[in-house]
Design an enzyme around this catalytic site. Sequence first.
Site, PDB file in Angstrom:
ATOM      1  CE  LYS A 185       9.498  -5.969   5.402  1.00 32.17           C
ATOM      2  NZ  LYS A 185       8.117  -5.916   5.850  1.00 32.17           N
ATOM      3  CB  THR A 242       7.673  -2.173   7.194  1.00 32.09           C
ATOM      4  OG1 THR A 242       8.949  -2.307   6.620  1.00 32.09           O
ATOM      5  CG2 THR A 242       6.730  -3.077   6.467  1.00 32.09           C
TER       6      THR A 242
END
Length: 328
Positions: A185, A242
């Site tokens: 990620k 994020t």
Amino acid sequence: MKPIGVIGGGAWGTALAQVIASGSREVLLWAREPEVIAAINDHHENSMFLPGIALSPLIRATNDLSWVAEGEAVLVVTPAQHMRVVLADLSQHAQPLILCAKGIEAGTHKLLHEVAQEAHPYSPIAVLSGPTFAHEVAAGLPTAITLAAEDEDRAKALAALIARPTFRPYVSTDLSGAEIGGAVKNVLAIACGVVEGAGLGQNARAALIARGFAEMTRFGMARGARPETLAGLSGLGDLVLTCSSTSSRNFSLGVGLGQGRSAHDLLSDRRTVAEGAATAPVLVEAARAAGVEMPIADAVCALLAGEAAVGAVVERLLTRPLGAEHRA
Ligand SMILES: NC(=O)c1ccc[n+]([C@@H]2O[C@H](COP(=O)([O-])OP(=O)(O)OC[C@H]3O[C@@H](n4cnc5c(N)ncnc54)[C@H](O)[C@@H]3O)[C@@H](O)[C@H]2O)c1
Ligand SMILES: O=P(O)(O)OC[C@H](O)CO
């Protein structure tokens, strides 16, 4: 009650120390920088990495790793690429090590639990990973996170040890899944930042999150992760967090790249870590070795290396052959 050890006095190590101390547990925190140790012990603040948070007096900082090793469990919160070296300096013991960094080791392509098990064969290893901005956790805002250990009872015991009213670990036995979500990620967050910086729009960002998740799932399954872990807090949950906020250092790095600045400029002189920049080339190599196609990770890697401009990278992604959304 024995204290809990924390290795790493950056934003995340400090926030986790604060969470644990909020349950009236003493915390022994190892930090590398003498200024951080002095500021925590003298002023109960980590002004270098987590400014503005009044820390519990139950947190004591040290540069002596042997002190930290006395903890009932030890949280390891150094940046991923420094973890092996720091663990080599930690004496062998039988207490659990809870790994909190997000990355894949350069050179070996090993996940961090594999690195830690090599360095500390007698310690049970666990992984703590999820959507957790340090400043929110330290401020006591509600947070859920994955805690993975091979032995489910061990995972439950460690979750009980660190759970607090606003900090809620969910247990898993999938170490690889918990780690791969967090590592991948970070690279995808850089890509989403590029979309933002280059003004490519919110449709593009949503497409990138979904196609990025497909890459994460392909790579994860090739490395033994379970799809349900990747779809959980440590994978999709952290990806969504994020990929949508400039509170993320990785997303912010991507914004700069999207605006046409070089990675060298954006990364030089910074004290804080953007793990995706270190993970991207390792991930691309590891994916090739596993025969997994990861065009978004490839694009991030090319941008970071300065091998291509944003326009060219976007064009390359958009002109890929059309295909099925789900592969058999
Ligand atoms: N900050 C967050 O919100 C957050 C949340 C979850 C996970 N993480 C992960 O935690 C890990 C640590 O990140 P952070 O945000 O606490 O760091 P940070 O950016 O706040 O600080 C940098 C850290 O790197 C350490 N460091 C620099 N050079 C080093 C070396 N040679 N050897 C050992 N340590 C060195 C510094 O001492 C400092 O602790 C990363 O893997 C990150 O992805 C961070
Ligand atoms: O600031 P980032 O991009 O390192 O993200 C921090 C955490 O990993 C969020 O879960």
